[in-house]
Structure formats: C-alpha cells, structure tokens
Write an enzyme that holds these catalytic residues in place. Sequence first.
Site, PDB file in Angstrom:
ATOM      1  N   ASP A  11       1.077  -1.183   0.285  1.00 14.88           N
ATOM      2  CA  ASP A  11       0.294   0.092  -0.417  1.00 14.88           C
ATOM      3  C   ASP A  11       1.453   1.188  -0.116  1.00 14.88           C
ATOM      4  OD1 ASP A  11      -2.143   1.748   0.428  1.00 14.88           O
ATOM      5  OD2 ASP A  11      -1.273   2.071   2.666  1.00 14.88           O
ATOM      6  N   ASP A  13       0.010   5.011   0.737  1.00 17.68           N
ATOM      7  CA  ASP A  13      -0.533   5.998   1.989  1.00 17.68           C
ATOM      8  C   ASP A  13      -0.550   5.605   3.184  1.00 17.68           C
ATOM      9  OD1 ASP A  13      -2.194   7.604  -0.569  1.00 17.68           O
ATOM     10  OD2 ASP A  13      -0.833   8.356   0.463  1.00 17.68           O
ATOM     11  N   GLU A  20      -0.517  11.421   5.002  1.00 24.73           N
ATOM     12  CA  GLU A  20      -2.338  11.730   4.710  1.00 24.73           C
ATOM     13  C   GLU A  20      -1.855  13.186   5.662  1.00 24.73           C
ATOM     14  OE1 GLU A  20      -4.268   8.975   2.680  1.00 24.73           O
ATOM     15  OE2 GLU A  20      -4.585  10.372   3.654  1.00 24.73           O
ATOM     16  N   GLY A  54     -10.460   7.269  -1.039  1.00 20.09           N
ATOM     17  CA  GLY A  54     -10.066   7.991  -2.839  1.00 20.09           C
ATOM     18  C   GLY A  54     -10.908   9.441  -2.608  1.00 20.09           C
ATOM     19  N   LYS A  56     -11.477  11.782  -4.232  1.00 14.95           N
ATOM     20  CA  LYS A  56     -13.320  12.150  -4.564  1.00 14.95           C
ATOM     21  C   LYS A  56     -13.767  11.710  -4.260  1.00 14.95           C
ATOM     22  CE  LYS A  56     -11.936  10.908  -8.765  1.00 14.95           C
ATOM     23  NZ  LYS A  56     -10.682  10.611  -9.056  1.00 14.95           N
ATOM     24  N   GLU A  57     -13.599  10.842  -3.267  1.00 16.30           N
ATOM     25  CA  GLU A  57     -15.262  10.145  -2.500  1.00 16.30           C
ATOM     26  C   GLU A  57     -15.088  10.852  -1.389  1.00 16.30           C
ATOM     27  OE1 GLU A  57     -13.671   7.680  -6.406  1.00 16.30           O
ATOM     28  OE2 GLU A  57     -12.102   8.894  -4.141  1.00 16.30           O
ATOM     29  N   HIS A  84     -10.266  18.028  -7.165  1.00 16.99           N
ATOM     30  CA  HIS A  84      -9.393  17.605  -6.639  1.00 16.99           C
ATOM     31  C   HIS A  84      -8.891  17.031  -7.836  1.00 16.99           C
ATOM     32  CE1 HIS A  84      -8.192  13.415  -6.481  1.00 16.99           C
ATOM     33  NE2 HIS A  84      -8.055  13.581  -5.479  1.00 16.99           N
ATOM     34  N   LYS A  87      -5.905  19.547  -5.849  1.00 21.55           N
ATOM     35  CA  LYS A  87      -5.595  19.614  -4.200  1.00 21.55           C
ATOM     36  C   LYS A  87      -4.437  17.869  -5.731  1.00 21.55           C
ATOM     37  CE  LYS A  87      -5.153  15.023  -1.901  1.00 21.55           C
ATOM     38  NZ  LYS A  87      -4.736  13.588  -2.431  1.00 21.55           N
ATOM     39  N   THR A 124      -2.774   0.717  -4.748  1.00 20.41           N
ATOM     40  CA  THR A 124      -3.371   1.677  -4.100  1.00 20.41           C
ATOM     41  C   THR A 124      -4.395   2.475  -4.349  1.00 20.41           C
ATOM     42  OG1 THR A 124      -2.273   3.826  -3.586  1.00 20.41           O
ATOM     43  CG2 THR A 124      -1.907   3.345  -5.213  1.00 20.41           C
ATOM     44  N   THR A 126      -4.906   5.680  -4.234  1.00 20.85           N
ATOM     45  CA  THR A 126      -4.061   7.138  -4.484  1.00 20.85           C
ATOM     46  C   THR A 126      -4.051   7.118  -6.536  1.00 20.85           C
ATOM     47  OG1 THR A 126      -2.996   8.894  -3.991  1.00 20.85           O
ATOM     48  CG2 THR A 126      -1.431   7.429  -4.011  1.00 20.85           C
TER      49      THR A 126
HETATM   50  C1  XBP Z   1      -5.165   6.224   0.549  1.00 20.77           C
HETATM   51  C2  XBP Z   1      -6.422   6.825   0.251  1.00 20.77           C
HETATM   52  C3  XBP Z   1      -6.006   8.313  -0.600  1.00 20.77           C
HETATM   53  C4  XBP Z   1      -5.179   9.042  -0.215  1.00 20.77           C
HETATM   54  C5  XBP Z   1      -5.731  10.664  -1.283  1.00 20.77           C
HETATM   55  O1  XBP Z   1      -4.115   5.544  -0.464  1.00 20.77           O
HETATM   56  O2  XBP Z   1      -7.555   6.589   0.547  1.00 20.77           O
HETATM   57  O3  XBP Z   1      -7.403   8.208  -1.411  1.00 20.77           O
HETATM   58  O4  XBP Z   1      -6.130   9.703   1.108  1.00 20.77           O
HETATM   59  O5  XBP Z   1      -4.867  10.421  -2.418  1.00 20.77           O
HETATM   60  P1  XBP Z   1      -3.931   4.085   0.015  1.00 20.77           P
HETATM   61  P2  XBP Z   1      -6.260  10.897  -3.324  1.00 20.77           P
HETATM   62  O6  XBP Z   1      -3.917   4.131   1.985  1.00 20.77           O
HETATM   63  O7  XBP Z   1      -4.553   2.964  -0.945  1.00 20.77           O
HETATM   64  O8  XBP Z   1      -2.398   4.125  -0.268  1.00 20.77           O
HETATM   65  O9  XBP Z   1      -6.382  12.504  -3.598  1.00 20.77           O
HETATM   66  O10 XBP Z   1      -5.396  10.357  -4.743  1.00 20.77           O
HETATM   67  O11 XBP Z   1      -7.290   9.610  -4.009  1.00 20.77           O
HETATM   68 MG    MG Z   2      -3.312   3.337   3.181  1.00 22.19          MG
END
Ligand code: XBP
Ligand code: MG
Length: 248
Positions: A11, A13, A20, A54, A56-57, A84, A87, A124, A126
């Site tokens: 993963d 993030d 984050e 996500g 946008k979500e 987004h 962002k 991921t 992201t």
């Molecule tokens: C983490 C997420 C992502 C990021 C923000 O992804 O949920 O949405 O918080 O990135 P993971 P975006 O832990 O699966 O890596 O704004 O590009 O979605």
């Molecule tokens: Mg993560």
Amino acid sequence: MQHTLQALIFDVDGTLADTERDGHRLAFNQAFAEQGLTWEWSVATYGELLAVTGGKERIRHYMQAYLQRSDADSDGGTFIKTLHQRKTEHYLALLQAGRIPLRPGVAALLDEAEAAGLTLAIATTTTPENVTYLLKATLGEHGPERFAVIAAGDVVPAKKPAPDIYHYALERLGLAPQACVAIEDSANGVRAARAAGLATVVVTNDYTRAQDFSGALAVFDSFVETGTQADEPGRALDWAALRRLWHA
Ligand code: XBP
Ligand code: MG
C-alpha cells in the site's frame, strides 16, 4: 505458509510514507482555499474522513455528511473532479519539494526483498501520479521501475475496502495470492487485501493505530526498531521479521 513467497504488494499512503496528515491533508486545504471555499480539514476531521478512501469520494462524503449538501453531484461531479485535480497538483508540489520521505526502514526492506529475489508491487487507492512522484522523490528517477506493477486509483471501479485493486495487481503480476504478502496501514486496506485472499501484514501509523485489523497475519508499529522499543523487540516489520512470519 506452504507456498514460496514471490512478491510483496505495498500500500502507499500511510505505509510506504506517512503521507496523510502533512501531505494530502495540506493539499486538500490549499485547493479549498484557492477555490475560495471556507473548508479547512483539521488533523482530527481528516482522521475521520480517512474512513472514506479516494480523494474525490472523500470530498463528496464531506459535502454530504458534514455540510449536508445533497447537491454534491448535481453537476455530474465536475466541481469535485476539478477541485481534486487542483489538490493533486498541490500534493505533487509537496512531493517534488521533498516534503514527504519514506517511512524509516522502508527503503531497507525494499532493498532486502529485491536482494532475496522477490518482486515488488503496489496496490493503492491514491492517484497514479502521486505514486510515481513519491517514488521518484524518495528512490530516485528510476524508483518506479523497481515495482513490477503499480496498481493505483481509478483503474478499478471500487476502491478499498473493496478488493478490486488487489485483484488488478495480482492479475498483472500473474501470481496467486498465496505467493504474495500485502503490506498495509489501515483497516480498509486489510479488508481489501484479505478479500483478495492475501496474507496481510500491518504497519500502523498515528491515524490507524487504534483500528481493527482482524484477519491480519501480524501488526507492527514501524519498519525499524526504535530506541523506545528496545525493551519490546519484534514490534518492527523488517526483512527478518517478514521471513520469520512466512516460514512460521
Ligand atoms: C489512501 C487513500 C487516498 C489518499 C488521497 O490510499 O485513500 O485517497 O488518501 O489520495 P492508500 P487521492 O492507503 O490505498 O494508498 O486524493 O489521490 O485519492
Ligand atoms: Mg494506506
């Protein structure tokens, strides 16, 4: 474990890097301010919003659940998509400025896994560009090439905790889930990886430490033993710990 371990699926993030609180959150707030919105996601509010994966979500959820805006999608999502995109541009600038390092111990784990002949991959939620920029900023220009598969963002219809992104990664790896380990930071990530049939190891962070990791093979709180853990060895996921887990 009966199978030979062939790949680690990371993963991004919260796992490869603590992105984050001081990364994505700042980029969201910069985009909101730039668009003249009074929205400001505090560290605590953002921690709540991380339940929705996500970007946008997450914006849509905030509009509906926190601002009671039933019109969040009245324009077919154009407002959210544009916001987004801004962002993401702010987040990429943070990455390019070197503001977001890999978590301590991650680079060493990548090196040792590769030296042992394992394949590296990413799964991921992201945005894909966020991954390549992070890997280039932290591992050098060829950082992304070290990962056989980078499965990211909107390439699948449903984001974590749905298993889609892990199915997508396994399909492109051409490997069975039994030959891989997923490395995650969050309950959403564990649910996604487990639903795809993957053994899953967790390395927590400040946002996810108290979450429910039922189904995980093991839970660690870092990738490298720190001084404070001297009296409690084994709380770090390093290559030796991973090998012990697999051969247990
Ligand atoms: C983490 C997420 C992502 C990021 C923000 O992804 O949920 O949405 O918080 O990135 P993971 P975006 O832990 O699966 O890596 O704004 O590009 O979605
Ligand atoms: Mg993560």
